[in-house]
Scaffold this active site. Structure first.
Site, short mmCIF file in Angstrom:
data_model
loop_
_atom_site.label_atom_id
_atom_site.label_comp_id
_atom_site.label_asym_id
_atom_site.label_seq_id
_atom_site.Cartn_x
_atom_site.Cartn_y
_atom_site.Cartn_z
N SER A 122 0.74 -1.09 -0.20
CA SER A 122 0.03 -0.02 0.10
C SER A 122 0.85 1.52 0.04
O SER A 122 0.21 2.52 -0.28
CB SER A 122 -0.86 -0.14 1.09
OG SER A 122 -0.67 -0.76 2.13
N HIS A 143 -2.55 -2.92 -6.15
CA HIS A 143 -3.02 -2.48 -4.64
C HIS A 143 -4.66 -2.67 -4.60
O HIS A 143 -5.53 -1.99 -5.00
CB HIS A 143 -2.50 -1.04 -4.41
CG HIS A 143 -3.23 -0.36 -3.04
ND1 HIS A 143 -3.27 0.69 -2.76
CD2 HIS A 143 -3.10 -1.16 -1.97
CE1 HIS A 143 -3.67 0.77 -1.59
NE2 HIS A 143 -3.35 -0.40 -0.98
N GLU A 155 -5.64 -0.24 -7.47
CA GLU A 155 -4.75 0.64 -8.14
C GLU A 155 -3.64 -0.07 -9.00
O GLU A 155 -3.19 -1.13 -8.15
CB GLU A 155 -4.16 1.43 -7.02
CG GLU A 155 -5.09 2.52 -6.56
CD GLU A 155 -4.39 3.49 -5.52
OE1 GLU A 155 -4.63 4.52 -5.70
OE2 GLU A 155 -3.59 3.11 -4.50
N ASN A 194 -4.10 6.81 -1.56
CA ASN A 194 -3.70 7.40 -0.07
C ASN A 194 -3.26 8.96 -0.04
O ASN A 194 -3.32 9.74 0.87
CB ASN A 194 -2.91 6.61 0.44
CG ASN A 194 -3.77 5.24 1.20
OD1 ASN A 194 -4.84 5.31 1.42
ND2 ASN A 194 -3.12 4.01 0.85
#
Ligand code: NAD
Length: 654
Positions: A122, A143, A155, A194
């Site tokens: 991540s 991801h 992702e 993120n």
């Protein structure tokens, strides 16, 4: 399963993510070997998969038996045989670069030359992991979000050397899992999702640390005024304050003091009983909607928009990809680029500039791409373009929508899909506005039947998006939206295709439709009373007319749910059918309607709808007027001739 040239998948790690990824790949039809370092870890992972598959089967969400899916899963402890035949390896081992590099070094030695090598990291650099191999062009980030079986987003991350061929194969693989991939074209820290989440978490933490706001103010404002699914502090308490703390430390980013204090005091969130809220001796998350009235939400959103601008400007992702990412990965009510366009990018830029000037903190420094957009006059929706373009060509057609998809077929079937699966298709003001705009602008002569359904497999619509309504004044709320009436009054028959939850405003939308067909696992209810409210959108009155007083009052007063079987028995829906028969049953309804006489159906709908509210005498007058009107139509001539000639009629709506 689409043709991906991938047959055999190996997943390294049987923990939280590894077992989930194994499960989704096996459901999609791949043969999967799941490897962990010890026998009992693999066994635990396998048990977790079995448990999860059984839950899916109970909810009728599996096309095969649990055993058939499990039959495609092998387990292993030795690495070499586990990857020897793999077309794709997905590494899901703990988040440590040294370990990941060891694993990629081993993969280089043992995996077939043409295998794709993916990591589910991540936050770590794909580029660096790839240096442990002699084939960095075959290494890619994949991801998944937690839990993979539920989360729709993946992702697909390029390392510096990743070839397009590798990234495209990974992208297609994700699609074949029935998940939504987005490309992340450079492995920037945090990737896309993120990166945008960062300021959502840390700006409120800075504000609380500086005594400019309180925890409850921040959470209440972001949820109730801005529609986010959770407040920043509430969210971090759930995921663990230490998790974000370590990611920030490793990235060398400044850490808000309050975050540091919590980690040092070992108050890490729910898992330790106490974090920003007290779960052991206190009430847990206990903010009230009114707590958020004075919180500066623009400061937080401006920083998120700034991060999005950086991602676009640096060619990491497109605005569409970013928006898809935050909606599906974080459950944001809308994309952050889209939200920036709505706020106005000039407003966002002014906010950042004034904060930058005042605080001299780097985090407020406006990104060049944001400045460029504003200088070009691309300040957002009002200007006709910003991150996105808002076609202002004055076209009278129904146009493009953000929260719903539609397709109008040649035969006159208009299929409308509520497209907020990450929010169980909750009806926000914007989505209702789009429904209203679509049905108000489509040329009803081109339409013979409309179907409404929810995207994803969990809900038709689980209710109103309460967050989005919290800023309404009582007078605004009196006439919330014309959407339900627009659906109710639309000249053509409408069908609600209901799979999963159909609650609150979702049920009100279904009731505004003429017909309702549901899967056997659908659930219905009007839970508004639990909020101290009553059903809106015509819900009380349509329930009364459809169910009669006894049952309508039961649903409204008790606020509980009924299943599809009871809903069918009560006459709330026309049919409840097993999931496998759902599409065919709806098609049977649709076929009858699109082949039916358009004018006859229009008059029938009008007389039935309006007659229900009139005296019998008035209703009978309406009926005879309708009858008389139809007698002069071509369609009636065609219907009677076809009947006489014993053939199917071809109605043209004339
Ligand atoms: P986890 O601790 O639950 O599972 C990791 C598993 O990997 C453990 O069972 C461990 O024994 C095993 N393992 C250790 N060395 C191994 C090796 N050499 N080969 C195979 N297995 C090995 O961790 P997790 O939450 O599943 O996270 C795994 C990866 O996924 C991490 O990179 C993490 O950052 C990423 N990730 C986690 C989440 C999340 O929310 N948990 C979300 C997205 C991505």
């Amino acid at each position: 399963m689409t043709d991906t040239n991938i047959g055999q998948v190996s997943v390294l790690g049987a923990g939280n993510m590894g077992h989930g990824i194994t499960e989704v790949a096996a459901i999609a039809g791949y043969d999967v070997t799941m490897r962990d370092v010890e026998e009992d870890l693999v066994a635990d992972g396998y048990e977790d998969i079995k448990w999860s598959l059984e839950k899916l089967a109970e909810k009728d969400h599996l096309d095969e038996s649990v055993d058939e899916v499990l039959g495609r899963i092998d387990t292993a402890v030795e690495l070499e045989p586990a990857v020897a035949d793999a077309d794709l390896v997905i590494e899901a081992a703990p988040e440590r670069m040294d370990l990941k590099k060891d694993i990629f070094g081993d993969l280089d030695a043992f995996a077939p030359d043409d295998a794709l090598l993916a990591s589910n990291t991540s936050s770590l650099s794909i580029t660096e992991m790839a240096t442990a191999t002699s084939r960095p062009e075959d290494v890619v980030g994949m991801h998944f979000f937690n839990p993979p079986v539920k989360m729709n987003l993946v992702e697909v991350i390029y390392g510096e050397e990743t070839s397009d061929e590798t990234a495209e194969a990974a992208y297609e693989f994700v699609e074949s899992l029935d998940k939504t991939p987005i490309y992340v074209r450079k492995d920037v820290h945090g990737f896309v999702v993120n990166t945008v989440l960062g300021p959502f978490i840390d700006e409120p933490a800075w504000m609380v640390s500086n005594e400019e706001a309180t925890i409850r103010e921040a959470d209440a404002a972001m949820v109730h005024r801005r529609g986010y699914p959770m407040g920043p502090f509430e969210l971090v308490d759930l995921s663990g304050i230490d998790v974000g703390y370590h990611v920030r430390t490793e990235a060398g980013r400044p850490i808000p003091p309050i975050m540091k204090e919590k980690v040092e005091a070992d108050e890490l969130g729910r898992k330790t009983g106490r974090g920003y809220y007290d779960y052991e001796n206190g009430d847990g998350v206990d903010y009230e909607p009114s707590d958020g009235e004075n919180f500066d939400t623009l400061r937080v959103e401006a920083r998120m928009v700034n991060e999005a601008a950086r991602l676009v400007g640096d060619d990491v992702a497109t605005p569409e990809e970013i928006d898809t990412g935050v909606r599906l990965g974080l459950g944001f009510p809308e994309g952050i680029c889209r939200r920036g366009d709505e706020i106005g990018l000039d407003v966002v830029l002014d906010k950042l500039r004034s904060l930058h000037e005042k605080t001299e903190q780097d985090r407020f420094e406006p990104d060049d791409y944001l400045v460029e957009l504003v200088e070009q006059g691309r300040t957002g929706e009002d200007a006709g373009s910003g991150f996105h373009d808002y076609g202002s060509d004055g076209d009278a057609g129904p146009g493009e929508y953000r929260l719903l998809n539609y397709e109008l077929s040649e035969n006159g079937l208009l299929e409308v899909e509520l497209d907020r699966p990450e929010r169980m298709n909750a009806l926000s003001m914007s989505l209702l506005g789009e429904i209203d705009a679509l049905l108000s602008s489509v040329n009803s002569d081109d339409v013979r039947c409309v179907t409404f359904e929810g995207a994803g497999d969990r809900a038709f619509s689980a209710g109103a998006d309460i967050g989005g309504f919290a800023d309404l004044t009582p007078t605004d709320a009196m006439d919330v939206t014309p959407a339900f009436e627009t659906v109710n009054d639309f000249e053509r028959p409408t069908i609600a295709k209901i799979d999963g939850y159909c609650l609150g405003a979702g049920l009100e939308l279904a009731l505004a439709c003429d017909l309702r067909v549901a899967t056997a696992n659908a659930k219905f209810g009007s839970p508004e009373i639990g909020l101290g409210l009553i059903p809106g959108g015509g819900g009380t009155q349509r329930l009364l007319r459809v169910l009669g007083e006894t049952r309508a009052k039961e649903l409204v007063f008790r606020g509980n749910r009924i299943d599809a079987e009871r809903a069918e028995e009560w006459g709330l829906i026309n049919r409840a059918v097993p999931a496998k028969e759902f599409d065919d049953t709806v098609s049977d309804f649709v076929d009858d309607i699109v082949e039916g006489p358009p004018i006859g159906l229009k008059v029938a709908k009008k007389v039935l709808n309006q007659g229900a509210d009139a005296s019998l005498e008035a209703a009978l007058t309406m009926e005879s007027q309708g009858f008389g009107l139809l007698m002069g139509t071509e369609d009636v001539r065609e219907g009677t001739t076809a009947f006489r000639d014993d053939r199917d009629p071809e109605f043209r709506g004339e």
